[in-house]
Scaffold this active site. Sequence first.
Site, PDB file in Angstrom:
ATOM      1  N   LYS A 119       8.816   6.757 -10.210  1.00 10.00           N
ATOM      2  CA  LYS A 119       9.860   6.024  -9.119  1.00 10.00           C
ATOM      3  C   LYS A 119       9.373   4.507  -8.978  1.00 10.00           C
ATOM      4  O   LYS A 119       8.390   4.417  -8.202  1.00 10.00           O
ATOM      5  CB  LYS A 119       9.800   6.671  -7.760  1.00 10.00           C
ATOM      6  N   CYS A 147      -2.062  -8.351  -5.322  1.00  9.55           N
ATOM      7  CA  CYS A 147      -2.920  -7.501  -4.481  1.00  9.55           C
ATOM      8  C   CYS A 147      -4.337  -8.058  -4.522  1.00  9.55           C
ATOM      9  O   CYS A 147      -5.039  -8.017  -3.532  1.00  9.55           O
ATOM     10  CB  CYS A 147      -2.779  -6.067  -4.607  1.00  9.55           C
ATOM     11  N   GLU A 153      -2.362  -8.808   5.482  1.00 10.67           N
ATOM     12  CA  GLU A 153      -1.864  -9.106   4.040  1.00 10.67           C
ATOM     13  C   GLU A 153      -0.480  -9.975   4.288  1.00 10.67           C
ATOM     14  O   GLU A 153       0.401  -9.447   4.749  1.00 10.67           O
ATOM     15  CB  GLU A 153      -1.895  -7.909   3.297  1.00 10.67           C
TER      16      GLU A 153
HETATM   17  P1  NAD Z   1       5.556  -0.602  -0.719  1.00  5.73           P
HETATM   18  O1  NAD Z   1       4.572   0.063  -0.088  1.00  5.73           O
HETATM   19  O2  NAD Z   1       6.869  -1.094   0.140  1.00  5.73           O
HETATM   20  O3  NAD Z   1       6.342   0.152  -1.763  1.00  5.73           O
HETATM   21  C1  NAD Z   1       5.599   1.038  -2.781  1.00  5.73           C
HETATM   22  C2  NAD Z   1       6.594   1.816  -3.367  1.00  5.73           C
HETATM   23  O4  NAD Z   1       6.710   2.995  -2.382  1.00  5.73           O
HETATM   24  C3  NAD Z   1       7.844   1.870  -3.731  1.00  5.73           C
HETATM   25  O5  NAD Z   1       8.260   2.368  -5.128  1.00  5.73           O
HETATM   26  C4  NAD Z   1       8.692   1.943  -2.470  1.00  5.73           C
HETATM   27  O6  NAD Z   1       9.939   2.707  -2.807  1.00  5.73           O
HETATM   28  C5  NAD Z   1       7.816   3.465  -2.241  1.00  5.73           C
HETATM   29  N1  NAD Z   1       7.884   4.014  -0.995  1.00  5.73           N
HETATM   30  C6  NAD Z   1       8.275   3.465   0.181  1.00  5.73           C
HETATM   31  N2  NAD Z   1       8.499   4.428   1.379  1.00  5.73           N
HETATM   32  C7  NAD Z   1       8.054   5.532   0.698  1.00  5.73           C
HETATM   33  C8  NAD Z   1       8.191   6.939   1.108  1.00  5.73           C
HETATM   34  N3  NAD Z   1       8.310   7.242   2.427  1.00  5.73           N
HETATM   35  N4  NAD Z   1       7.730   7.787   0.172  1.00  5.73           N
HETATM   36  C9  NAD Z   1       7.570   7.683  -0.948  1.00  5.73           C
HETATM   37  N5  NAD Z   1       7.547   6.312  -1.609  1.00  5.73           N
HETATM   38  C10 NAD Z   1       7.817   5.413  -0.702  1.00  5.73           C
HETATM   39  O7  NAD Z   1       5.061  -1.659  -1.505  1.00  5.73           O
HETATM   40  P2  NAD Z   1       5.636  -3.072  -2.330  1.00  5.73           P
HETATM   41  O8  NAD Z   1       6.225  -4.161  -1.259  1.00  5.73           O
HETATM   42  O9  NAD Z   1       6.508  -2.593  -3.310  1.00  5.73           O
HETATM   43  O10 NAD Z   1       4.388  -3.779  -2.964  1.00  5.73           O
HETATM   44  C11 NAD Z   1       3.533  -4.597  -2.294  1.00  5.73           C
HETATM   45  C12 NAD Z   1       2.328  -4.144  -1.650  1.00  5.73           C
HETATM   46  O11 NAD Z   1       1.926  -3.542  -2.929  1.00  5.73           O
HETATM   47  C13 NAD Z   1       1.422  -4.914  -1.190  1.00  5.73           C
HETATM   48  O12 NAD Z   1       0.712  -4.511  -0.127  1.00  5.73           O
HETATM   49  C14 NAD Z   1       0.267  -5.152  -2.307  1.00  5.73           C
HETATM   50  O13 NAD Z   1      -1.163  -5.568  -1.867  1.00  5.73           O
HETATM   51  C15 NAD Z   1       0.271  -3.652  -2.839  1.00  5.73           C
HETATM   52  N6  NAD Z   1      -0.459  -3.804  -4.498  1.00  5.73           N
HETATM   53  C16 NAD Z   1      -1.457  -3.128  -4.394  1.00  5.73           C
HETATM   54  C17 NAD Z   1      -1.789  -3.216  -5.711  1.00  5.73           C
HETATM   55  C18 NAD Z   1      -3.274  -2.702  -6.059  1.00  5.73           C
HETATM   56  O14 NAD Z   1      -3.522  -2.463  -7.171  1.00  5.73           O
HETATM   57  N7  NAD Z   1      -4.092  -2.429  -5.046  1.00  5.73           N
HETATM   58  C19 NAD Z   1      -1.210  -3.616  -7.015  1.00  5.73           C
HETATM   59  C20 NAD Z   1       0.079  -4.132  -6.614  1.00  5.73           C
HETATM   60  C21 NAD Z   1       0.609  -4.192  -5.181  1.00  5.73           C
END
Ligand code: NAD
Length: 478
Positions: free
Chosen positions: A173, A283, A380
């Site tokens: 997803k 990130c 962040e």
């Molecule tokens: P997000 O947490 O909003 O979403 C991530 C994913 O989770 C999306 O696919 C979203 O649809 C899904 N999601 C949201 N609510 C959910 C739920 N209730 N149940 C299941 N899935 C759900 O993050 P984002 O805005 O897409 O990405 C940015 C964030 O990702 C930043 O905090 C960044 O630091 C982090 N990130 C971390 C890494 C790492 O490897 N540590 C790498 C890239 C990004």
Amino acid sequence: MSVTVHLNLVDGEWVDGERRSNGNPARPGEIVSEYAVADRDTARAAIDAARRAQPGWASQPVGSRMAVLDDIGTTILRRTEELAVLLSREEGKLLSEARGEVSRAGQTFRYYAHQLLQPQGEVYSSTRPGVHAEVRRRPLGVIGIITPWNYPLAIPAWKVAPALAYGNAVVLKPAELVTASAGELARIIAGSALPPGVFNLVMGAGRVVGEELLTSAGIDGVSFTGGTGTGGHVARQCLAHGNKRFQLEMGGKNPLVVLDDADLEVAVRCALDGSFFSTGQRCTASSRLIVQAGIHDRFVDALAAAAGALRVGDPLDPRSELGPVVSPEQLAQNLDYVRIGRDEGARVVAGGTHQPDEGQFMRPTLFAGARNDMRLAREEIFGPVSCVIEVDDLDEAISVAGDTDYGLSAGIVTTSLSAAERFKRDARAGIVSVNLPTAGTELHLPFGGTGASNHGPREQGGYARDFYSVPVTCYTGW
Ligand code: NAD
């Protein structure tokens, strides 16, 4: 430019749904792709298909699994230019960065094809006579993979490739903002010899499709990358619904320490790259620059000048050095943090504004005079915003660097071998860099953090096996 349409992939069939579109963050009004939104029934069908297909895939000879993964990787690499343009148009990263990401995704599939030739178990001496003791690995089963928008192809690749390599089936997803890259990955996988149902794609909202993956009894493990708040929810749901295994990669507030003995040019280059490249939407971005007093003023002046000179513009224009912010909401959040930083008493020395062009462009923004207890330094932001915190010495630098909820990546710029060694030993982070930007990792090495940045086994490299397979301890008597 043409608009691609992507459907969900369930059991080898393309499944339609309500159509939504994604736009180009650099060009308001330009539609990049359409996608079919999956509902809960589609997600359930995908999970069922994965369950049926997984045992057959796991029992295929390693040579067949290798050939499939190698073929997927090779196809991605062959289509690098076309996939990079699509990725750049939908996410907004520079075309050069997008090419690097596509190449990383392709190489990742090829890497895991070859990882299958590594030893997959261990033999121990038994303390009992006539007993043979060994540890084997079996696949975890069906994996739900949930990914963010900032690496639309590389993050799905570094989860899907090891999941498949170690004999699992997958339901992916992706984030709603970047369905085109995921859709193309699905097309490439569907065109390979992978049996139907082993890889499935469901696109849609986290609270609908994502939630189904977290709560379904048909999912054995969830690999998630995204925000720390969402990650906490993923963890709670996985524990509440069948005690599923989960792996979380989350946010960061990564420090880059600059000591008095640093080469100023190296320090500015590391800070510029780490803070602002990819529009700060990494990130591993350096969002806290912790600078020793003796070099502080020279560093701030040089970095402010370099940030101010960066050309912000359309990511497909080769003259651009920084692309747009991914969405209007993210831009509004970034600008809000500029206001918060100012209100807290930090000083904007570069940028701080929305670039007054079309599109969601923001000037790279540098604050000086920040303190580590400010929200600016603790939360962040996930945009091209960084802040400088002045410190007296290495001890204070290490202490400030580690004073964060997060712990993904930490860097130091120094010419002192002992300071570098000390930092590698004491920095509270999963990734430590010396005289290099905090962002910049390699696919064959483990990736992950500590604290609020990570939960569970490391991703990437050979370490990925720890999540995607289960050790089975076998005793054989004769
Ligand atoms: P997000 O947490 O909003 O979403 C991530 C994913 O989770 C999306 O696919 C979203 O649809 C899904 N999601 C949201 N609510 C959910 C739920 N209730 N149940 C299941 N899935 C759900 O993050 P984002 O805005 O897409 O990405 C940015 C964030 O990702 C930043 O905090 C960044 O630091 C982090 N990130 C971390 C890494 C790492 O490897 N540590 C790498 C890239 C990004």
